[in-house]
Design a protein around this motif. Structure first.
Motif, PDB file in Angstrom:
ATOM      1  N   SER A 195      19.156  -9.659  72.320  1.00  0.00           N
ATOM      2  CA  SER A 195      19.398  -9.378  70.902  1.00  0.00           C
ATOM      3  C   SER A 195      20.261  -8.136  70.728  1.00  0.00           C
ATOM      4  N   VAL A 196      20.080  -7.148  71.601  1.00  0.00           N
ATOM      5  CA  VAL A 196      20.921  -5.946  71.546  1.00  0.00           C
ATOM      6  C   VAL A 196      22.357  -6.288  71.912  1.00  0.00           C
ATOM      7  N   THR A 249      19.886   2.218  72.153  1.00  0.00           N
ATOM      8  CA  THR A 249      19.268   1.117  71.402  1.00  0.00           C
ATOM      9  C   THR A 249      18.213   0.404  72.244  1.00  0.00           C
ATOM     10  N   LEU A 250      18.530   0.174  73.518  1.00  0.00           N
ATOM     11  CA  LEU A 250      17.575  -0.502  74.399  1.00  0.00           C
ATOM     12  C   LEU A 250      16.316   0.336  74.600  1.00  0.00           C
ATOM     13  N   ARG A 262      14.695  -9.370  73.827  1.00  0.00           N
ATOM     14  CA  ARG A 262      15.064  -8.109  73.172  1.00  0.00           C
ATOM     15  C   ARG A 262      16.372  -7.556  73.743  1.00  0.00           C
ATOM     16  N   GLU A 299      14.952   2.299  72.561  1.00  0.00           N
ATOM     17  CA  GLU A 299      14.135   2.192  71.345  1.00  0.00           C
ATOM     18  C   GLU A 299      13.480   0.821  71.240  1.00  0.00           C
ATOM     19  N   ASN A 300      14.222  -0.222  71.572  1.00  0.00           N
ATOM     20  CA  ASN A 300      13.748  -1.597  71.368  1.00  0.00           C
ATOM     21  C   ASN A 300      12.695  -2.056  72.371  1.00  0.00           C
ATOM     22  N   ILE A 301      12.677  -1.472  73.555  1.00  0.00           N
ATOM     23  CA  ILE A 301      11.739  -1.981  74.569  1.00  0.00           C
ATOM     24  C   ILE A 301      10.687  -0.956  74.967  1.00  0.00           C
ATOM     25  N   ARG A 302      10.640   0.185  74.289  1.00  0.00           N
ATOM     26  CA  ARG A 302       9.728   1.238  74.726  1.00  0.00           C
ATOM     27  C   ARG A 302       8.254   0.830  74.618  1.00  0.00           C
TER      28      ARG A 302
END
Length: 361
Positions: free
Chosen positions: A221-222, A180-181, A218, A183-186
Protein backbone atom coordinates in the motif's frame (compact mmCIF):
# COMPACT_ATOMS: atom_id res chain seq x y z
CA UNK A 1 12.63 -53.94 11.67
CA UNK A 2 16.35 -54.10 12.43
CA UNK A 3 17.59 -51.56 14.98
CA UNK A 4 20.65 -49.66 13.81
CA UNK A 5 23.12 -49.26 16.67
CA UNK A 6 25.06 -46.07 17.07
CA UNK A 7 28.34 -45.53 18.87
CA UNK A 8 27.71 -44.23 22.38
CA UNK A 9 30.03 -41.67 23.99
CA UNK A 10 29.02 -40.62 27.53
CA UNK A 11 27.81 -37.04 27.35
CA UNK A 12 25.35 -34.75 29.06
CA UNK A 13 21.81 -35.35 27.96
CA UNK A 14 20.88 -33.21 24.98
CA UNK A 15 17.74 -32.48 23.04
CA UNK A 16 19.43 -33.89 19.96
CA UNK A 17 20.46 -37.32 21.17
CA UNK A 18 18.09 -37.87 24.12
CA UNK A 19 20.89 -39.63 25.94
CA UNK A 20 22.65 -38.72 29.19
CA UNK A 21 25.42 -40.27 31.23
CA UNK A 22 23.64 -43.60 31.70
CA UNK A 23 25.16 -47.00 32.25
CA UNK A 24 25.70 -48.59 28.88
CA UNK A 25 23.18 -51.30 29.77
CA UNK A 26 20.34 -48.81 29.77
CA UNK A 27 21.36 -46.57 26.86
CA UNK A 28 18.58 -45.96 24.38
CA UNK A 29 19.84 -46.47 20.83
CA UNK A 30 18.92 -43.68 18.47
CA UNK A 31 16.70 -44.60 15.55
CA UNK A 32 17.44 -43.04 12.15
CA UNK A 33 15.44 -39.88 11.52
CA UNK A 34 13.54 -40.48 8.24
CA UNK A 35 13.17 -36.76 7.60
CA UNK A 36 16.89 -36.14 8.11
CA UNK A 37 17.71 -39.14 5.93
CA UNK A 38 15.45 -37.86 3.13
CA UNK A 39 16.98 -34.38 3.42
CA UNK A 40 20.49 -35.77 3.17
CA UNK A 41 19.58 -37.82 0.12
CA UNK A 42 17.99 -34.81 -1.55
CA UNK A 43 21.01 -32.63 -0.75
CA UNK A 44 23.45 -35.25 -2.05
CA UNK A 45 21.48 -35.44 -5.28
CA UNK A 46 21.43 -31.65 -5.63
CA UNK A 47 25.14 -31.47 -4.83
CA UNK A 48 25.93 -33.57 -7.89
CA UNK A 49 24.81 -30.61 -10.00
CA UNK A 50 26.48 -28.08 -7.66
CA UNK A 51 29.60 -29.81 -6.29
CA UNK A 52 31.19 -28.74 -3.04
CA UNK A 53 33.71 -25.95 -3.66
CA UNK A 54 35.89 -27.52 -0.95
CA UNK A 55 36.02 -30.98 -2.49
CA UNK A 56 36.60 -29.58 -5.99
CA UNK A 57 39.01 -26.84 -4.90
CA UNK A 58 42.08 -28.25 -6.62
CA UNK A 59 40.16 -28.75 -9.85
CA UNK A 60 38.88 -25.16 -9.66
CA UNK A 61 42.36 -23.77 -9.09
CA UNK A 62 43.77 -25.68 -12.05
CA UNK A 63 41.42 -23.66 -14.25
CA UNK A 64 42.25 -20.42 -12.40
CA UNK A 65 46.03 -20.84 -12.50
CA UNK A 66 47.71 -18.02 -14.38
CA UNK A 67 44.54 -15.95 -14.46
CA UNK A 68 43.68 -12.82 -12.48
CA UNK A 69 41.31 -13.89 -9.75
CA UNK A 70 38.84 -11.32 -8.44
CA UNK A 71 36.77 -12.31 -5.40
CA UNK A 72 33.20 -11.11 -4.84
CA UNK A 73 31.07 -12.02 -1.84
CA UNK A 74 27.69 -11.31 -0.31
CA UNK A 75 27.66 -10.52 3.42
CA UNK A 76 24.62 -11.85 5.34
CA UNK A 77 24.43 -15.64 5.24
CA UNK A 78 27.80 -15.83 3.50
CA UNK A 79 30.40 -14.02 5.59
CA UNK A 80 28.14 -13.89 8.64
CA UNK A 81 25.36 -16.17 9.90
CA UNK A 82 21.71 -15.31 9.38
CA UNK A 83 20.40 -13.96 12.70
CA UNK A 84 17.00 -12.84 13.97
CA UNK A 85 18.19 -9.29 14.63
CA UNK A 86 19.90 -7.87 11.50
CA UNK A 87 21.81 -5.40 13.67
CA UNK A 88 23.61 -8.33 15.27
CA UNK A 89 24.89 -10.02 12.10
CA UNK A 90 28.51 -9.76 13.20
CA UNK A 91 31.39 -11.28 11.30
CA UNK A 92 33.58 -13.62 13.35
CA UNK A 93 37.23 -12.82 13.90
CA UNK A 94 38.12 -16.00 11.99
CA UNK A 95 36.10 -14.87 8.97
CA UNK A 96 37.59 -11.39 9.10
CA UNK A 97 41.07 -12.90 9.09
CA UNK A 98 40.13 -15.09 6.11
CA UNK A 99 38.79 -12.12 4.09
CA UNK A 100 41.87 -10.08 5.00
CA UNK A 101 44.12 -12.92 3.85
CA UNK A 102 42.31 -13.25 0.52
CA UNK A 103 42.37 -9.50 -0.13
CA UNK A 104 46.15 -9.55 0.29
CA UNK A 105 46.47 -11.59 -2.91
CA UNK A 106 43.31 -10.85 -4.90
CA UNK A 107 41.05 -7.83 -5.37
CA UNK A 108 38.11 -8.53 -3.04
CA UNK A 109 34.67 -6.90 -3.09
CA UNK A 110 31.72 -7.32 -0.73
CA UNK A 111 28.38 -6.74 -2.47
CA UNK A 112 25.42 -6.55 -0.10
CA UNK A 113 21.85 -5.36 0.14
CA UNK A 114 22.86 -3.54 3.31
CA UNK A 115 23.98 0.07 3.24
CA UNK A 116 27.62 0.44 2.34
CA UNK A 117 28.41 2.08 5.70
CA UNK A 118 26.73 -0.73 7.65
CA UNK A 119 28.65 -3.45 5.81
CA UNK A 120 31.92 -1.63 6.28
CA UNK A 121 31.11 -1.27 9.99
CA UNK A 122 30.62 -5.04 10.21
CA UNK A 123 33.66 -6.03 8.15
CA UNK A 124 36.17 -3.48 9.49
CA UNK A 125 38.67 -3.93 6.66
CA UNK A 126 40.17 -1.18 4.51
CA UNK A 127 41.65 -3.17 1.64
CA UNK A 128 38.36 -4.41 0.18
CA UNK A 129 35.80 -2.80 -2.11
CA UNK A 130 32.32 -2.20 -0.72
CA UNK A 131 29.15 -2.21 -2.81
CA UNK A 132 26.08 -1.51 -0.68
CA UNK A 133 22.37 -1.37 -1.56
CA UNK A 134 22.71 -4.27 -4.02
CA UNK A 135 25.54 -2.49 -5.82
CA UNK A 136 23.91 0.95 -6.01
CA UNK A 137 26.60 2.47 -3.77
CA UNK A 138 30.12 1.38 -4.71
CA UNK A 139 33.29 2.57 -3.01
CA UNK A 140 36.93 1.71 -3.52
CA UNK A 141 39.43 1.39 -0.68
CA UNK A 142 40.19 4.86 0.72
CA UNK A 143 43.94 4.58 0.38
CA UNK A 144 45.63 5.58 -2.90
CA UNK A 145 47.77 3.06 -4.77
CA UNK A 146 51.04 2.18 -3.09
CA UNK A 147 54.32 0.77 -4.34
CA UNK A 148 54.13 -2.46 -2.35
CA UNK A 149 51.93 -4.33 -4.81
CA UNK A 150 48.60 -3.82 -3.08
CA UNK A 151 45.68 -3.35 -5.44
CA UNK A 152 43.47 -0.31 -4.94
CA UNK A 153 41.03 1.41 -7.25
CA UNK A 154 42.58 4.86 -7.84
CA UNK A 155 40.97 7.99 -6.44
CA UNK A 156 38.92 10.25 -8.71
CA UNK A 157 40.04 13.58 -10.13
CA UNK A 158 38.95 15.48 -7.02
CA UNK A 159 41.18 13.32 -4.87
CA UNK A 160 38.19 11.78 -3.09
CA UNK A 161 37.47 8.12 -2.56
CA UNK A 162 36.17 6.60 -5.76
CA UNK A 163 32.45 6.04 -5.46
CA UNK A 164 29.57 5.36 -7.81
CA UNK A 165 25.87 5.87 -7.02
CA UNK A 166 23.56 5.27 -10.00
CA UNK A 167 20.39 5.78 -7.89
CA UNK A 168 21.38 9.03 -6.21
CA UNK A 169 18.38 10.98 -7.51
CA UNK A 170 16.04 8.62 -5.63
CA UNK A 171 17.39 9.44 -2.17
CA UNK A 172 14.62 11.91 -1.14
CA UNK A 173 11.87 9.44 -2.11
CA UNK A 174 13.68 6.58 -0.34
CA UNK A 175 13.71 8.57 2.89
CA UNK A 176 9.98 9.25 2.53
CA UNK A 177 9.29 5.55 2.02
CA UNK A 178 11.40 4.62 5.02
CA UNK A 179 9.57 7.08 7.30
CA UNK A 180 6.12 6.02 6.05
CA UNK A 181 6.89 2.32 6.44
CA UNK A 182 8.14 2.81 9.98
CA UNK A 183 4.85 4.44 10.89
CA UNK A 184 2.64 1.94 9.05
CA UNK A 185 4.13 -1.29 10.40
CA UNK A 186 5.31 -0.32 13.88
CA UNK A 187 2.36 -2.13 15.46
CA UNK A 188 3.22 -5.44 13.77
CA UNK A 189 5.26 -7.31 16.36
CA UNK A 190 8.69 -8.37 15.14
CA UNK A 191 8.69 -6.28 11.95
CA UNK A 192 11.77 -4.13 11.40
CA UNK A 193 12.45 -1.44 8.80
CA UNK A 194 16.08 -0.88 7.82
CA UNK A 195 17.37 2.15 5.94
CA UNK A 196 19.97 0.84 3.48
CA UNK A 197 20.43 4.26 1.85
CA UNK A 198 19.46 3.33 -1.73
CA UNK A 199 16.89 0.73 -0.75
CA UNK A 200 14.65 0.01 2.21
CA UNK A 201 14.45 -3.44 3.82
CA UNK A 202 11.50 -4.77 5.80
CA UNK A 203 12.61 -7.73 7.93
CA UNK A 204 9.97 -10.22 9.05
CA UNK A 205 12.03 -13.11 10.42
CA UNK A 206 10.53 -12.47 13.87
CA UNK A 207 6.99 -11.74 12.67
CA UNK A 208 4.30 -14.33 13.44
CA UNK A 209 3.28 -16.25 10.35
CA UNK A 210 -0.34 -15.14 10.71
CA UNK A 211 0.84 -11.52 10.37
CA UNK A 212 2.87 -12.03 7.20
CA UNK A 213 0.00 -11.22 4.85
CA UNK A 214 -0.95 -8.08 6.78
CA UNK A 215 2.64 -6.88 6.66
CA UNK A 216 2.93 -7.56 2.93
CA UNK A 217 -0.26 -5.63 2.19
CA UNK A 218 0.87 -2.64 4.22
CA UNK A 219 4.19 -2.53 2.39
CA UNK A 220 2.41 -2.76 -0.96
CA UNK A 221 0.00 0.00 0.00
CA UNK A 222 2.92 2.35 0.68
CA UNK A 223 4.51 1.50 -2.67
CA UNK A 224 1.33 2.42 -4.55
CA UNK A 225 2.31 6.08 -4.10
CA UNK A 226 5.79 5.47 -5.52
CA UNK A 227 5.59 4.03 -9.05
CA UNK A 228 9.34 4.43 -9.56
CA UNK A 229 10.03 1.73 -6.98
CA UNK A 230 9.61 -2.05 -6.95
CA UNK A 231 9.31 -4.76 -4.33
CA UNK A 232 11.73 -7.68 -4.26
CA UNK A 233 12.17 -10.57 -1.84
CA UNK A 234 15.14 -12.00 0.03
CA UNK A 235 15.49 -14.40 2.96
CA UNK A 236 12.70 -13.28 5.32
CA UNK A 237 13.00 -9.73 4.02
CA UNK A 238 11.10 -7.50 1.60
CA UNK A 239 13.16 -4.88 -0.19
CA UNK A 240 12.01 -1.68 -1.85
CA UNK A 241 14.34 -0.60 -4.63
CA UNK A 242 14.34 2.07 -7.35
CA UNK A 243 13.20 0.85 -10.76
CA UNK A 244 16.57 1.11 -12.43
CA UNK A 245 18.45 -1.55 -14.35
CA UNK A 246 21.01 -2.23 -11.65
CA UNK A 247 21.68 -5.22 -9.43
CA UNK A 248 24.55 -7.24 -7.98
CA UNK A 249 25.38 -8.57 -11.43
CA UNK A 250 25.81 -5.04 -12.76
CA UNK A 251 28.04 -4.28 -9.76
CA UNK A 252 30.29 -7.22 -10.69
CA UNK A 253 30.56 -5.97 -14.27
CA UNK A 254 31.24 -2.44 -13.08
CA UNK A 255 34.04 -3.46 -10.74
CA UNK A 256 35.66 -5.67 -13.37
CA UNK A 257 35.54 -2.76 -15.78
CA UNK A 258 37.18 -0.46 -13.26
CA UNK A 259 39.92 -3.01 -12.74
CA UNK A 260 40.50 -3.03 -16.49
CA UNK A 261 39.42 -6.67 -16.74
CA UNK A 262 35.94 -6.57 -18.26
CA UNK A 263 37.15 -7.73 -21.69
CA UNK A 264 40.05 -9.85 -20.52
CA UNK A 265 40.06 -13.57 -21.21
CA UNK A 266 42.61 -13.97 -18.40
CA UNK A 267 40.31 -12.92 -15.57
CA UNK A 268 38.75 -15.42 -13.17
CA UNK A 269 35.85 -13.79 -11.24
CA UNK A 270 34.72 -15.78 -8.22
CA UNK A 271 31.39 -14.93 -6.57
CA UNK A 272 30.05 -16.39 -3.31
CA UNK A 273 26.49 -15.72 -2.11
CA UNK A 274 23.47 -17.31 -0.46
CA UNK A 275 20.50 -15.13 -1.44
CA UNK A 276 18.24 -14.93 -4.47
CA UNK A 277 19.63 -11.44 -5.12
CA UNK A 278 23.02 -13.10 -5.71
CA UNK A 279 21.54 -15.01 -8.64
CA UNK A 280 21.99 -11.88 -10.80
CA UNK A 281 25.73 -12.10 -10.14
CA UNK A 282 25.75 -15.85 -10.76
CA UNK A 283 24.10 -15.17 -14.12
CA UNK A 284 26.83 -12.68 -15.05
CA UNK A 285 29.56 -15.20 -14.19
CA UNK A 286 27.75 -17.84 -16.21
CA UNK A 287 27.25 -15.58 -19.24
CA UNK A 288 30.92 -14.59 -19.25
CA UNK A 289 31.93 -18.23 -19.53
CA UNK A 290 34.81 -17.65 -17.14
CA UNK A 291 35.24 -17.81 -13.38
CA UNK A 292 32.98 -19.63 -10.98
CA UNK A 293 29.98 -18.96 -8.76
CA UNK A 294 29.35 -20.56 -5.38
CA UNK A 295 25.97 -20.71 -3.64
CA UNK A 296 25.89 -21.01 0.15
CA UNK A 297 23.04 -23.30 1.17
CA UNK A 298 22.41 -26.28 3.43
CA UNK A 299 19.24 -27.19 1.52
CA UNK A 300 18.67 -27.96 -2.16
CA UNK A 301 17.41 -24.97 -4.13
CA UNK A 302 17.26 -23.70 -7.67
CA UNK A 303 20.37 -21.73 -8.54
CA UNK A 304 22.58 -20.67 -11.43
CA UNK A 305 25.71 -21.23 -9.33
CA UNK A 306 28.33 -23.76 -10.41
CA UNK A 307 29.45 -24.88 -6.95
CA UNK A 308 28.15 -24.92 -3.38
CA UNK A 309 29.16 -24.49 0.25
CA UNK A 310 26.87 -25.38 3.13
CA UNK A 311 27.35 -22.44 5.51
CA UNK A 312 29.60 -19.50 6.48
CA UNK A 313 31.93 -21.90 8.29
CA UNK A 314 32.65 -23.64 5.00
CA UNK A 315 33.01 -20.25 3.32
CA UNK A 316 35.70 -19.37 5.86
CA UNK A 317 37.53 -22.63 5.17
CA UNK A 318 37.32 -22.03 1.42
CA UNK A 319 38.66 -18.46 1.70
CA UNK A 320 41.60 -19.60 3.82
CA UNK A 321 42.45 -22.26 1.27
CA UNK A 322 42.20 -19.68 -1.51
CA UNK A 323 44.53 -17.33 0.37
CA UNK A 324 46.98 -20.18 0.89
CA UNK A 325 46.87 -20.97 -2.80
CA UNK A 326 47.36 -17.30 -3.66
CA UNK A 327 50.45 -17.18 -1.49
CA UNK A 328 52.16 -19.81 -3.63
CA UNK A 329 54.59 -18.10 -6.06
CA UNK A 330 53.33 -20.04 -9.07
CA UNK A 331 49.65 -19.11 -8.63
CA UNK A 332 49.67 -15.35 -8.98
CA UNK A 333 51.68 -12.88 -11.01
CA UNK A 334 52.79 -9.65 -9.35
CA UNK A 335 52.47 -7.92 -12.73
CA UNK A 336 48.76 -8.67 -12.75
CA UNK A 337 48.34 -6.89 -9.42
CA UNK A 338 50.24 -3.91 -10.76
CA UNK A 339 48.00 -3.82 -13.81
CA UNK A 340 44.85 -3.89 -11.67
CA UNK A 341 45.89 -1.00 -9.50
CA UNK A 342 46.93 1.35 -12.31
CA UNK A 343 43.66 1.44 -14.26
CA UNK A 344 42.28 4.99 -14.44
CA UNK A 345 39.19 4.91 -12.24
CA UNK A 346 38.00 8.42 -13.03
CA UNK A 347 37.93 7.89 -16.81
CA UNK A 348 35.74 4.79 -16.50
CA UNK A 349 33.51 6.48 -13.94
CA UNK A 350 33.00 9.55 -16.11
CA UNK A 351 31.92 7.36 -19.02
CA UNK A 352 29.52 5.38 -16.84
CA UNK A 353 28.12 8.52 -15.27
CA UNK A 354 27.44 10.09 -18.65
CA UNK A 355 25.63 6.93 -19.74
CA UNK A 356 23.42 6.84 -16.62
CA UNK A 357 23.06 10.57 -16.02
CA UNK A 358 24.76 10.40 -12.63
CA UNK A 359 27.76 12.12 -11.08
CA UNK A 360 30.50 11.05 -8.75
CA UNK A 361 29.94 11.84 -5.11
Amino acid sequence: MMTILTQVIPTAKTEENGVGNHNLSCVRFKQPDPIATDHKAAYNSWEKAHPSALRTFEQMMKVAKGKRIVVFSDYDGTLSPIVNNPDLAFMSDEMRSAVRAVSKYFPTAIISGRSRDKVKEFVQLDDVYYAGSHGMDIMAPPKPPTSDGKHHLPVNRKGNEGSFQPAKKFLPAIQEIFTTLEENIRKIKGARVEDNKFCVSVHFRQVREEDHEVLKERVKSVLESYPDFRLTWGRKVMEIRPCIEWNKGHAVEYLLENLGLSNSREVFPLYIGDDRTDEDAFEVIKSRGQGCSIVVSSVPKETKAHYSLQDPKEVCTFLLRLAGWGKAPSSFSRSSAELMKTKLFDDVNDRRCRQMGTVLS
